[in-house]
Motif scaffolding. Sequence first.
Motif, PDB file in Angstrom:
ATOM      1  N   ILE A 299      28.337  25.756 -22.114  1.00 25.87           N
ATOM      2  CA  ILE A 299      28.600  25.405 -23.504  1.00 25.87           C
ATOM      3  C   ILE A 299      27.278  24.992 -24.143  1.00 25.87           C
ATOM      4  N   PRO A 300      26.804  25.765 -25.122  1.00 24.15           N
ATOM      5  CA  PRO A 300      25.509  25.458 -25.721  1.00 24.15           C
ATOM      6  C   PRO A 300      25.465  24.045 -26.295  1.00 24.15           C
ATOM      7  N   THR A 301      24.271  23.525 -26.431  1.00 28.91           N
ATOM      8  CA  THR A 301      24.114  22.254 -27.135  1.00 28.91           C
ATOM      9  C   THR A 301      24.205  22.533 -28.624  1.00 28.91           C
ATOM     10  N   SER A 302      24.142  21.505 -29.423  1.00 28.34           N
ATOM     11  CA  SER A 302      24.075  21.762 -30.857  1.00 28.34           C
ATOM     12  C   SER A 302      23.369  20.622 -31.558  1.00 28.34           C
ATOM     13  N   ALA A 303      22.736  20.964 -32.650  1.00 28.15           N
ATOM     14  CA  ALA A 303      22.111  19.970 -33.524  1.00 28.15           C
ATOM     15  C   ALA A 303      22.022  20.578 -34.915  1.00 28.15           C
ATOM     16  N   HIS A 304      22.188  19.752 -35.917  1.00 35.06           N
ATOM     17  CA  HIS A 304      22.117  20.200 -37.308  1.00 35.06           C
ATOM     18  C   HIS A 304      23.008  21.419 -37.559  1.00 35.06           C
ATOM     19  N   GLY A 305      24.137  21.444 -36.866  1.00 34.84           N
ATOM     20  CA  GLY A 305      25.081  22.531 -37.097  1.00 34.84           C
ATOM     21  C   GLY A 305      24.719  23.832 -36.407  1.00 34.84           C
ATOM     22  N   VAL A 306      23.689  23.806 -35.564  1.00 39.75           N
ATOM     23  CA  VAL A 306      23.255  25.026 -34.887  1.00 39.75           C
ATOM     24  C   VAL A 306      23.495  24.880 -33.382  1.00 39.75           C
ATOM     25  N   LYS A 307      24.185  25.858 -32.804  1.00 36.97           N
ATOM     26  CA  LYS A 307      24.366  25.851 -31.346  1.00 36.97           C
ATOM     27  C   LYS A 307      23.125  26.432 -30.697  1.00 36.97           C
ATOM     28  N   CYS A 308      22.747  25.879 -29.568  1.00 37.11           N
ATOM     29  CA  CYS A 308      21.465  26.298 -29.002  1.00 37.11           C
ATOM     30  C   CYS A 308      21.507  26.417 -27.486  1.00 37.11           C
ATOM     31  N   LEU A 309      20.892  27.460 -26.999  1.00 36.22           N
ATOM     32  CA  LEU A 309      20.634  27.580 -25.567  1.00 36.22           C
ATOM     33  C   LEU A 309      19.176  27.967 -25.369  1.00 36.22           C
ATOM     34  N   SER A 310      18.586  27.412 -24.344  1.00 32.92           N
ATOM     35  CA  SER A 310      17.178  27.678 -24.081  1.00 32.92           C
ATOM     36  C   SER A 310      16.920  27.516 -22.596  1.00 32.92           C
ATOM     37  N   MET A 311      15.962  28.279 -22.096  1.00 33.60           N
ATOM     38  CA  MET A 311      15.558  28.092 -20.715  1.00 33.60           C
ATOM     39  C   MET A 311      15.039  26.673 -20.526  1.00 33.60           C
TER      40      MET A 311
END
Length: 405
Positions: free
Chosen positions: A210-222
């Motif tokens: 489950i991606p993280t999120s901040a400022h309404g944006v879901k995020c995945l990163s290495m």
Amino acid sequence: MERLFRTPTKTRECMAVDQVQLEAALSAIIEPELGLPLGQIGLLREVTSRRRRVRIEVALPVAAWPGSDELADEIHRVAGSVPGVEEIEFDLTVMTDEERAALRVILRTEMLGAASPDAAAEGGHDGHGHAHGGDGAAAAFLLPDSTTRVIGVSSGKGGVGKSTVTVNLAIALAESGHSVGLLDADVYGFSAPKMLGTDHDPIILGDVVIPTSAHGVKCLSMGYFVPDDQPVIWRGPMLHKAIQQFLTDAYWGRPDFVLVDMPPGTGDVALTLAQVMPKAEIIVVTTPQPAAQRVAQRSAFAARRLKLSVRGVVENMSWFTGDDGRRYELFGAGGGQTLAADLGVPLLGQVPLVNAVRLGGDEGRPIVAVDPESDTALVFTDIASKLASLGPARVYRKELSLREG
Ligand SMILES: Nc1ncnc2c1ncn2[C@@H]1O[C@H](COP(=O)(O)OP(=O)(O)O)[C@@H](O)[C@H]1O
Ligand SMILES: [Mg+2]
């Protein structure tokens, strides 16, 4: 007739809670991380009422579930607004392994857009045989009929502000009401987690991330999966696999946009993207000097060779406004316009060199989020709205074209 003689207060005092109404109201609450109703994802373990007193037990997927306070507040608000409710007993607990496994199946089903939960269940707890792109199944948002626009943000070389543009554009799109994911595919130079300012790691439920999120944006990163200061060495196939998993094993929901922070240059990641996401579009970030623009052009041509549609150019670090109010073109001028003309695509915008942009990146306080009315944030907002109004790229397939041989 009797009713006429009752005062409204009296009516309320006598009213018991309607259990069906209570359950329906609570079940319909959307869990913000997953974007799905509580009733569907099995978070409501108990909803009972006795006269005017209700008991609610919520089981979170994991103890450190992001936004659980806000969720608890919302549950209280909704329960409190059901007629007759006067007292709420609320318990927050954590799912059992069985409950988590059931949730995983629900998410897998959503991800695949599959008709039956069985298909997702077969994906297996053992980590084998589940749906990777290569196995014929793709994440729902990658399917041909998906409306998600995948936009790779590319540059010829590092340091031109590719990640800065990706992060701020993602937030600008989210703020204008779109659902947005950000995939940091710059596996060697990942910076999205820090720039976006996410405050938690992705949550892993079995084989679902489950991606993280901040400022309404879901995020995945290495960046979330490798220890700090450790060099990441990827060979082509591993890289391919990693990116593919970020797309097929992650619960992105059905975003309107997925922005991909591409590694600089023209390497394996572009190839993987082209294979996994044939509808991906590309925007190219460049600085204004002619040398940078030529390097950027190479990456745009490479994207085109992979049949990715180049949609526009963003010029970054275009000028610096001095205390005297004058614009200083520290990195030359005209690169963005020339590149856009060469590629036959629009110059979507010019982002000035501003200290607040760098600071915002360093501190995880992106300018579009923290100072949305600033001139620079408005440049990003404008680029976002141009990008949105361009609409999805038309995918030209040679075999479908009458004119091209
Ligand atoms: N418009 C800008 N004004 C000021 N600093 C910027 C601007 N764009 C990028 N930077 C800074 O330049 C550095 C490189 O930007 P970054 O987005 O990391 O580039 P890339 O992803 O292309 O390597 C970062 O420190 C970033 O904060
Ligand atoms: Mg970067």
